[in-house]
Design a protein around this motif. Structure first.
Motif, PDB file in Angstrom:
ATOM      1  N   LEU A 321       3.286  17.619  -5.348  1.00  0.00           N
ATOM      2  CA  LEU A 321       4.043  16.952  -4.292  1.00  0.00           C
ATOM      3  C   LEU A 321       3.999  17.764  -3.008  1.00  0.00           C
ATOM      4  O   LEU A 321       4.189  18.983  -3.028  1.00  0.00           O
ATOM      5  CB  LEU A 321       5.494  16.753  -4.735  1.00  0.00           C
ATOM      6  N   ASP A 322       3.752  17.082  -1.889  1.00  0.00           N
ATOM      7  CA  ASP A 322       3.657  17.787  -0.611  1.00  0.00           C
ATOM      8  C   ASP A 322       4.337  17.034   0.521  1.00  0.00           C
ATOM      9  O   ASP A 322       4.063  17.283   1.694  1.00  0.00           O
ATOM     10  CB  ASP A 322       2.188  18.043  -0.248  1.00  0.00           C
ATOM     11  N   ASP A 323       5.232  16.079   0.189  1.00  0.00           N
ATOM     12  CA  ASP A 323       5.873  15.301   1.240  1.00  0.00           C
ATOM     13  C   ASP A 323       7.298  14.951   0.847  1.00  0.00           C
ATOM     14  O   ASP A 323       7.720  15.161  -0.293  1.00  0.00           O
ATOM     15  CB  ASP A 323       5.080  14.027   1.541  1.00  0.00           C
ATOM     16  N   LEU A 324       8.059  14.414   1.818  1.00  0.00           N
ATOM     17  CA  LEU A 324       9.445  14.001   1.601  1.00  0.00           C
ATOM     18  C   LEU A 324       9.589  12.549   2.063  1.00  0.00           C
ATOM     19  O   LEU A 324      10.215  12.266   3.091  1.00  0.00           O
ATOM     20  CB  LEU A 324      10.413  14.916   2.357  1.00  0.00           C
ATOM     21  N   PRO A 325       9.025  11.613   1.333  1.00  0.00           N
ATOM     22  CA  PRO A 325       9.090  10.212   1.727  1.00  0.00           C
ATOM     23  C   PRO A 325      10.485   9.636   1.519  1.00  0.00           C
ATOM     24  O   PRO A 325      11.351  10.271   0.908  1.00  0.00           O
ATOM     25  CB  PRO A 325       8.084   9.549   0.788  1.00  0.00           C
ATOM     26  N   THR A 326      10.711   8.421   2.019  1.00  0.00           N
ATOM     27  CA  THR A 326      11.950   7.733   1.696  1.00  0.00           C
ATOM     28  C   THR A 326      11.867   7.234   0.254  1.00  0.00           C
ATOM     29  O   THR A 326      10.778   7.114  -0.323  1.00  0.00           O
ATOM     30  CB  THR A 326      12.186   6.529   2.624  1.00  0.00           C
ATOM     31  N   VAL A 327      13.010   6.933  -0.319  1.00  0.00           N
ATOM     32  CA  VAL A 327      13.036   6.398  -1.675  1.00  0.00           C
ATOM     33  C   VAL A 327      12.273   5.077  -1.735  1.00  0.00           C
ATOM     34  O   VAL A 327      11.516   4.828  -2.686  1.00  0.00           O
ATOM     35  CB  VAL A 327      14.491   6.210  -2.147  1.00  0.00           C
ATOM     36  N   ARG A 328      12.452   4.248  -0.732  1.00  0.00           N
ATOM     37  CA  ARG A 328      11.740   2.965  -0.718  1.00  0.00           C
ATOM     38  C   ARG A 328      10.234   3.180  -0.714  1.00  0.00           C
ATOM     39  O   ARG A 328       9.491   2.467  -1.410  1.00  0.00           O
ATOM     40  CB  ARG A 328      12.163   2.117   0.482  1.00  0.00           C
ATOM     41  N   GLU A 329       9.757   4.135   0.045  1.00  0.00           N
ATOM     42  CA  GLU A 329       8.322   4.421   0.071  1.00  0.00           C
ATOM     43  C   GLU A 329       7.823   4.863  -1.304  1.00  0.00           C
ATOM     44  O   GLU A 329       6.741   4.466  -1.736  1.00  0.00           O
ATOM     45  CB  GLU A 329       8.021   5.483   1.131  1.00  0.00           C
ATOM     46  N   VAL A 330       8.611   5.678  -1.991  1.00  0.00           N
ATOM     47  CA  VAL A 330       8.225   6.128  -3.333  1.00  0.00           C
ATOM     48  C   VAL A 330       8.134   4.949  -4.289  1.00  0.00           C
ATOM     49  O   VAL A 330       7.115   4.734  -4.961  1.00  0.00           O
ATOM     50  CB  VAL A 330       9.229   7.162  -3.881  1.00  0.00           C
ATOM     51  N   VAL A 331       9.191   4.163  -4.354  1.00  0.00           N
ATOM     52  CA  VAL A 331       9.251   3.060  -5.314  1.00  0.00           C
ATOM     53  C   VAL A 331       8.160   2.035  -5.042  1.00  0.00           C
ATOM     54  O   VAL A 331       7.433   1.612  -5.956  1.00  0.00           O
ATOM     55  CB  VAL A 331      10.633   2.391  -5.282  1.00  0.00           C
ATOM     56  N   GLU A 332       8.028   1.638  -3.788  1.00  0.00           N
ATOM     57  CA  GLU A 332       7.066   0.588  -3.470  1.00  0.00           C
ATOM     58  C   GLU A 332       5.632   1.057  -3.652  1.00  0.00           C
ATOM     59  O   GLU A 332       4.775   0.289  -4.105  1.00  0.00           O
ATOM     60  CB  GLU A 332       7.310   0.075  -2.054  1.00  0.00           C
ATOM     61  N   SER A 333       5.344   2.318  -3.325  1.00  0.00           N
ATOM     62  CA  SER A 333       3.972   2.809  -3.486  1.00  0.00           C
ATOM     63  C   SER A 333       3.623   2.971  -4.962  1.00  0.00           C
ATOM     64  O   SER A 333       2.510   2.633  -5.391  1.00  0.00           O
ATOM     65  CB  SER A 333       3.783   4.135  -2.744  1.00  0.00           C
ATOM     66  N   VAL A 334       4.571   3.477  -5.764  1.00  0.00           N
ATOM     67  CA  VAL A 334       4.314   3.630  -7.195  1.00  0.00           C
ATOM     68  C   VAL A 334       4.057   2.262  -7.837  1.00  0.00           C
ATOM     69  O   VAL A 334       3.094   2.078  -8.590  1.00  0.00           O
ATOM     70  CB  VAL A 334       5.497   4.339  -7.888  1.00  0.00           C
ATOM     71  N   ALA A 335       4.904   1.287  -7.515  1.00  0.00           N
ATOM     72  CA  ALA A 335       4.750  -0.045  -8.098  1.00  0.00           C
ATOM     73  C   ALA A 335       3.457  -0.708  -7.642  1.00  0.00           C
ATOM     74  O   ALA A 335       2.716  -1.284  -8.449  1.00  0.00           O
ATOM     75  CB  ALA A 335       5.955  -0.912  -7.738  1.00  0.00           C
ATOM     76  N   ALA A 336       3.165  -0.639  -6.340  1.00  0.00           N
ATOM     77  CA  ALA A 336       1.971  -1.295  -5.797  1.00  0.00           C
ATOM     78  C   ALA A 336       0.693  -0.650  -6.338  1.00  0.00           C
ATOM     79  O   ALA A 336      -0.258  -1.343  -6.705  1.00  0.00           O
ATOM     80  CB  ALA A 336       1.995  -1.241  -4.276  1.00  0.00           C
ATOM     81  N   ASP A 337       0.664   0.676  -6.378  1.00  0.00           N
ATOM     82  CA  ASP A 337      -0.528   1.369  -6.867  1.00  0.00           C
ATOM     83  C   ASP A 337      -0.760   1.077  -8.350  1.00  0.00           C
ATOM     84  O   ASP A 337      -1.898   0.890  -8.791  1.00  0.00           O
ATOM     85  CB  ASP A 337      -0.406   2.869  -6.640  1.00  0.00           C
TER      86      ASP A 337
END
Length: 352
Positions: A321-337
Motif C-alpha cells: 500500500l502506498d496511498d490514502l484513498p477515500t473509503v469510496r475509492e477503495v470499495v468501488e475500485s475493489v468491486a469494479a476490478d
C-alpha cells in the motif's frame, strides 16, 4: 456484485471493513456503509455508553446497514446484545465465539450473526449453533492471527461448513476479491486497507509510518498479550521481544490499571478473563495479565499517535500500500476490478 453475503446483510458489495479497536469508529463505518460495503464498529474498546453514542452517530451519518463487533465474554455482553436489538443494528460480529443462546437471541430479533474463526473446527461449531456466516482470517492478517495462510485455511473452512464464508488476511484489491470468490467465498474482509484511508481517524503521521513499510516489516509476536499478534516491527516491539518476564509483568499491570479506568471493565472481569486464558493455554502469569496490555498499547499508537510507546497492528499487505484513498475509492475500485477480472476469465482460457 451479488453474493450470499450481500443478500444476507443488505449491502451492495461483498466487502467487509473489520472491527478494528480504536480505528473502526462512526466516521469510518458510516463511510464504508455509504460506499456500499459492510462497516463494523469496534466496541471492545468502548464502554456501553460509548457504544450507544457510536451507534447513534453512525446512524446519523448513514441509513445503510452496518454492524457492531462484540466481545461475547464481556461483563455486559447481554446488555450490548439488547442494545443492538433495540437499535436495529443489522450485523453482530464476534472475535470470540458467542454462546449458542446469544446467537439464538440475536437471530430471533433479526440480527445477522457473523463470528470470526481461525480454524475449520471453530467454523463447524458456530455453524452448528446457528451462526449466519463466518469470517476466516489467515496468517497474513493483522492483529491476533494464526499460523495458516489464507490460501490453505479458506478452502478448509469452505469444505467444512455450508454457511457463507468471508475471507480475511492478505486482501487489499480487486484481484484478491476475485480470487476469494473463485475459491467459493462470499466476500472478503479488510482491515489494514481501511485503516489507511482518508476517513480513518488514525493520526496522519501514523498512517505515513505504515505507508513507509515493506512486505517484511511486520512481525508476529507473543510479547504483547501471549497470543500471536501481527504488528509493525518497531523499536518498542523489538524491546518487548527482548524483555524478561519481570519487565513484561510490570508493564502489563500498569496497562491493566489504565485499561480498567478507561473502559470501566471490572477487576472481576479482568481476573476471570485472565484465569480462563491461563486454563486454556500455555501462558505465563505475565502473559495472563498482559491481556489488558493490547488495547492500551494499540491506543497509544492508533489514537495518541505515539509510535514509540504504542503497538501498531498490521497485515502483511501494508507493504503493498502506498496511498490514502477515500473509503469510496477503495470499495468501488475493489468491486469494479474484481468484476472486470471475473468477466475477463470467461473467455480468457480455452480448456478444450
Amino acid at each position: 456484485m451479488k453474493t450470499t453475503l450481500t443478500e444476507l446483510t443488505g449491502v451492495a458489495h461483498p466487502i467487509v471493513q473489520t472491527g478494528m479497536g480504536w480505528v473502526a469508529g462512526p466516521r469510518l463505518v458510516a463511510a464504508t456503509a455509504e460506499a456500499g460495503a459492510l462497516g463494523i464498529l469496534a466496541s471492545a474498546t468502548m464502554t456501553y455508553d460509548e457504544l450507544a453514542r457510536a451507534i447513534t452517530e453512525t446512524r446519523a451519518r448513514t441509513s445503510r446497514p452496518f454492524g457492531v463487533n462484540l466481545r461475547a465474554d464481556a461483563d455486559d455482553a447481554e446488555d450490548r446484545v439488547a442494545l443492538l436489538i433495540r437499535e436495529g443494528v443489522r450485523v453482530a460480529s464476534f472475535a470470540l465465539a458467542p454462546r449458542k443462546e446469544m446467537i439464538a437471541r440475536l437471530k430471533d430479533a433479526g440480527v445477522v450473526v457473523i463470528p470470526s474463526v481461525g480454524a475449520a473446527r471453530h467454523a463447524e461449531k458456530v455453524a452448528g449453533w446457528g451462526a449466519d456466516a463466518v469470517i476466516v482470517q489467515g496468517g497474513e492478517g493483522g492483529g491476533h492471527t494464526g499460523g495458516v495462510a489464507t490460501t490453505l485455511l479458506l478452502p478448509s473452512v469452505l469444505d467444512a461448513v455450508d454457511i457463507p464464508v468471508v475471507a480475511a488476511g492478505g486482501f487489499f484489491d480487486g484481484r484478491g476479491l476475485a480470487a476469494a470468490l473463485a475459491y467459493g467465498a462470499a466476500g472478503i474482509a479488510m482491515g489494514t486497507r481501511f485503516l489507511l484511508t482518508a476517513e480513518s481517524t488514525v493520526p496522519e503521521a501514523v498512517k505515513r509510518a505504515y505507508l513507509a513499510r515493506g512486505l517484511t516489516d511486520t512481525v508476529v509476536t507473543r510479547k504483547v498479550d501471549g497470543l500471536p499478534h501481527r504488528v509493525l516491527r518497531t523499536e518498542l516491539v523489538d524491546s518487548l521481544e527482548r524483555s524478561g518476564s519481570a519487565t513484561g509483568l510490570l508493564r502489563a499491570v500498569r496497562n491493566a490499571v489504565r485499561f480498567r479506568a478507561l473502559t470501566g471493565v471490572s477487576w472481576r472481569a479482568l481476573a476471570r478473563e485472565g484465569l480462563a486464558m491461563r486454563r486454556g493455554g500455555e501462558r505465563s502469569l505475565a502473559q495472563v495479565v498482559m491481556a489488558a496490555n493490547t488495547p492500551m498499547l494499540l491506543r497509544a499508537g492508533l489514537v495518541d499517535g505515539d509510535t514509540g510507546a504504542g503497538v501498531l497492528a498490521s497485515g502483511q499487505v501494508v507493504g503493498l500500500l502506498d496511498d490514502l484513498p477515500t473509503v469510496r475509492e477503495v470499495v468501488e475500485s475493489v468491486a469494479a476490478d474484481a468484476k472486470s477480472i471475473i468477466q475477463g476469465l470467461g473467455g480468457a482460457h480455452d480448456c478444450a
